[in-house]
Design a protein around this motif. Structure first.
Motif, PDB file in Angstrom:
ATOM      1  N   GLY A   1      16.126  -9.207  10.397  1.00 36.89           N
ATOM      2  CA  GLY A   1      14.957  -8.926   9.565  1.00 36.89           C
ATOM      3  C   GLY A   1      14.227 -10.202   9.232  1.00 36.89           C
ATOM      4  N   ALA A   2      13.307 -10.096   8.297  1.00 34.43           N
ATOM      5  CA  ALA A   2      12.532 -11.264   7.895  1.00 34.43           C
ATOM      6  C   ALA A   2      11.945 -11.040   6.516  1.00 34.43           C
ATOM      7  N   ILE A   3      11.747 -12.147   5.826  1.00 32.82           N
ATOM      8  CA  ILE A   3      11.016 -12.149   4.558  1.00 32.82           C
ATOM      9  C   ILE A   3       9.622 -12.684   4.857  1.00 32.82           C
ATOM     10  N   PHE A   4       8.607 -11.951   4.457  1.00 33.95           N
ATOM     11  CA  PHE A   4       7.229 -12.398   4.632  1.00 33.95           C
ATOM     12  C   PHE A   4       6.763 -12.988   3.301  1.00 33.95           C
ATOM     13  N   ARG A   5       6.314 -14.233   3.339  1.00 37.50           N
ATOM     14  CA  ARG A   5       5.883 -14.918   2.125  1.00 37.50           C
ATOM     15  C   ARG A   5       4.417 -15.310   2.230  1.00 37.50           C
ATOM     16  N   ASP A   6       3.745 -15.370   1.082  1.00 34.05           N
ATOM     17  CA  ASP A   6       2.363 -15.837   1.091  1.00 34.05           C
ATOM     18  C   ASP A   6       2.326 -17.355   1.165  1.00 34.05           C
ATOM     19  N   ARG A   7       1.156 -17.918   1.154  1.00 36.87           N
ATOM     20  CA  ARG A   7       1.033 -19.368   1.323  1.00 36.87           C
ATOM     21  C   ARG A   7       1.675 -20.147   0.179  1.00 36.87           C
ATOM     22  N   ASP A   8       1.934 -19.478  -0.953  1.00 39.27           N
ATOM     23  CA  ASP A   8       2.595 -20.141  -2.088  1.00 39.27           C
ATOM     24  C   ASP A   8       4.103 -19.909  -2.097  1.00 39.27           C
ATOM     25  N   GLY A   9       4.614 -19.241  -1.067  1.00 41.50           N
ATOM     26  CA  GLY A   9       6.043 -19.007  -0.981  1.00 41.50           C
ATOM     27  C   GLY A   9       6.522 -17.760  -1.695  1.00 41.50           C
ATOM     28  N   LYS A  10       5.605 -16.960  -2.240  1.00 46.78           N
ATOM     29  CA  LYS A  10       6.008 -15.733  -2.929  1.00 46.78           C
ATOM     30  C   LYS A  10       6.268 -14.612  -1.918  1.00 46.78           C
ATOM     31  N   VAL A  11       7.157 -13.702  -2.291  1.00 44.58           N
ATOM     32  CA  VAL A  11       7.594 -12.642  -1.368  1.00 44.58           C
ATOM     33  C   VAL A  11       6.556 -11.529  -1.302  1.00 44.58           C
ATOM     34  N   LEU A  12       6.072 -11.268  -0.096  1.00 49.96           N
ATOM     35  CA  LEU A  12       5.138 -10.162   0.120  1.00 49.96           C
ATOM     36  C   LEU A  12       5.889  -8.892   0.509  1.00 49.96           C
ATOM     37  N   THR A  13       6.772  -9.003   1.487  1.00 50.17           N
ATOM     38  CA  THR A  13       7.531  -7.842   1.948  1.00 50.17           C
ATOM     39  C   THR A  13       8.784  -8.314   2.652  1.00 50.17           C
ATOM     40  N   VAL A  14       9.728  -7.403   2.782  1.00 51.19           N
ATOM     41  CA  VAL A  14      10.936  -7.648   3.587  1.00 51.19           C
ATOM     42  C   VAL A  14      10.943  -6.619   4.701  1.00 51.19           C
ATOM     43  N   LEU A  15      11.148  -7.076   5.915  1.00 52.60           N
ATOM     44  CA  LEU A  15      11.101  -6.211   7.091  1.00 52.60           C
ATOM     45  C   LEU A  15      12.471  -6.214   7.767  1.00 52.60           C
ATOM     46  N   VAL A  16      12.908  -5.021   8.221  1.00 51.56           N
ATOM     47  CA  VAL A  16      14.204  -4.867   8.879  1.00 51.56           C
ATOM     48  C   VAL A  16      14.013  -4.149  10.205  1.00 51.56           C
ATOM     49  N   LEU A  17      14.737  -4.604  11.230  1.00 48.31           N
ATOM     50  CA  LEU A  17      14.649  -3.995  12.551  1.00 48.31           C
ATOM     51  C   LEU A  17      15.952  -3.290  12.921  1.00 48.31           C
ATOM     52  N   ASP A  18      15.829  -2.070  13.469  1.00 48.95           N
ATOM     53  CA  ASP A  18      16.941  -1.407  14.144  1.00 48.95           C
ATOM     54  C   ASP A  18      16.769  -1.662  15.634  1.00 48.95           C
ATOM     55  N   VAL A  19      17.788  -2.241  16.259  1.00 53.44           N
ATOM     56  CA  VAL A  19      17.703  -2.614  17.672  1.00 53.44           C
ATOM     57  C   VAL A  19      18.780  -1.885  18.460  1.00 53.44           C
ATOM     58  N   LEU A  20      18.399  -1.311  19.593  1.00 52.41           N
ATOM     59  CA  LEU A  20      19.340  -0.632  20.485  1.00 52.41           C
ATOM     60  C   LEU A  20      18.794  -0.663  21.903  1.00 52.41           C
ATOM     61  N   ASP A  21      19.683  -0.892  22.845  1.00 56.15           N
ATOM     62  CA  ASP A  21      19.309  -0.896  24.268  1.00 56.15           C
ATOM     63  C   ASP A  21      18.174  -1.868  24.559  1.00 56.15           C
ATOM     64  N   GLY A  22      18.220  -3.025  23.907  1.00 61.49           N
ATOM     65  CA  GLY A  22      17.237  -4.060  24.191  1.00 61.49           C
ATOM     66  C   GLY A  22      15.837  -3.760  23.700  1.00 61.49           C
ATOM     67  N   GLN A  23      15.694  -2.832  22.759  1.00 59.56           N
ATOM     68  CA  GLN A  23      14.379  -2.491  22.222  1.00 59.56           C
ATOM     69  C   GLN A  23      14.457  -2.264  20.717  1.00 59.56           C
ATOM     70  N   VAL A  24      13.327  -2.447  20.074  1.00 54.69           N
ATOM     71  CA  VAL A  24      13.224  -2.153  18.647  1.00 54.69           C
ATOM     72  C   VAL A  24      13.017  -0.654  18.485  1.00 54.69           C
ATOM     73  N   GLN A  25      13.944  -0.004  17.793  1.00 53.43           N
ATOM     74  CA  GLN A  25      13.873   1.450  17.601  1.00 53.43           C
ATOM     75  C   GLN A  25      13.158   1.826  16.306  1.00 53.43           C
ATOM     76  N   THR A  26      13.387   1.066  15.246  1.00 56.95           N
ATOM     77  CA  THR A  26      12.781   1.359  13.941  1.00 56.95           C
ATOM     78  C   THR A  26      12.402   0.060  13.252  1.00 56.95           C
ATOM     79  N   ILE A  27      11.227   0.065  12.625  1.00 57.84           N
ATOM     80  CA  ILE A  27      10.776  -1.054  11.799  1.00 57.84           C
ATOM     81  C   ILE A  27      10.615  -0.524  10.378  1.00 57.84           C
ATOM     82  N   ARG A  28      11.397  -1.060   9.458  1.00 55.27           N
ATOM     83  CA  ARG A  28      11.288  -0.646   8.057  1.00 55.27           C
ATOM     84  C   ARG A  28      10.809  -1.818   7.226  1.00 55.27           C
TER      85      ARG A  28
END
Length: 311
Positions: A248-275
């Protein structure tokens, strides 16, 4: 050993139990704190401190979950657990169970269970507690707990997606995904998506709704394309980080504040779900939270075509 030392030694386990029952970092921390208060006020030292504290935190979590169910039924849009960046509890003998139970997909499946079923499943299948201890924790007979365990396991096995990608391959693919996002490479993103990929966001009505439930690689690519270039232009920082045991990843604004957190479900070499979790109420434990509405307005201005200027 003092009570404080005993408790602190077991705090990671107590939090891990409470989080899996509740799906909330803040509520789990509150449940652990309430457990300490009850332990501190107990007139006698329990025969097994671990069994006592595990029972107390489980009962508290069940009560909290029952009241939380009402709020979740009224929740605006999809509901996701609060993202957990690292599990404080580690048990090499149960590493597979601990990792499997922590994913967003597994926690969402647990939402289908009744509070007692969820507690029994967590204690038995994840942490390996015996049925005598479980019966004491949930206030049911051992026979009843065995039946709850069977029902819970049946529900979980029926709906559980298996994301058994090799960890190295999974992390490598996630790295490519986030590199493509940072570089504004929409075609690079498209190549990594499964044909039936889903993108879902939890804003709770308190943040811009990025994607209620988008299905299909073409549709998800269009949504990503709408945000990639503006986000890059306004200095959004993509910080890869394991989230709930998944890439996953934390998305931050230019001041370092948290905008969103993103998580990936991966299977068979592909992204199945993005939350994505963008509800500010669920991000405070990650760090200071950005103003998502202000960022959305800035991104929209960049996406809006400018009229030709003529002399």
């Amino acid at each position: 050993m003092s009570r404080t030392e005993e408790f602190e030694g077991l705090r990671p386990l107590l939090f891990a139990i409470a989080y899996r029952i509740l799906g909330s970092v803040t509520e789990a921390e509150d449940a652990v704190q309430e457990t300490w208060l009850r332990y501190e006020g107990a007139p006698e030292e329990p025969r097994s401190v671990k069994a006592f504290l595990s029972s107390v935190v489980t009962r508290i979590s069940i009560d909290v979950l029952r009241s939380a169910r009402v709020r979740r039924e009224e929740y605006v849009g999809p509901w996701f657990p609060e993202p957990l960046l690292s599990d404080p509890y580690d048990d090499p003998e149960r590493s597979a169970e601990l990792a499997d139970s922590l994913s967003m997909a597994a926690l969402l499946l647990l939402e289908r269970l009744t509070p007692p079923e969820r507690a029994v499943f967590v204690l038995r299948e994840v942490f390996g507690f015996g049925f005598p201890e479980i019966a004491s924790a949930v206030g049911r007979s051992e026979a009843a707990c065995r039946q709850l365990a069977v029902r819970a396991r049946r529900h979980m096995d029926a709906g559980r997606p298996r994301f058994e990608a090799d960890r190295r391959e999974r992390d490598e693919l996630a790295g490519r995904f986030f590199d493509a996002f940072r570089e504004g490479d929409v075609d690079g993103l498209r190549e990594l998506l499964a044909a039936d990929v889903r993108m879902v966001a939890d804003g709770g009505g308190k943040a811009p709704q990025i994607a209620r439930d988008i299905v299909g690689s073409d549709n998800v690519t269009r949504v990503l394309a709408a945000f990639v270039a503006p986000f890059v232009a306004i200095g959004i920082v993509v910080e890869p980080h394991e989230v709930n045991g998944q890439p996953g990843a934390i998305f931050r604004d230019r001041d370092g504040k948290v905008l969103t957190v993103l998580v990936l479900d991966v299977l068979d070499g592909q992204v199945q779900t993005i939350r994505t979790v963008i509800n500010p109420d669920k991000l405070g434990h990650v760090g200071p939270v950005a103003d998502a509405w202000a960022i959305a307005r800035e991104a929209n201005r960049l996406r809006r075509p400018r009229p030709d200027r003529r002399p």
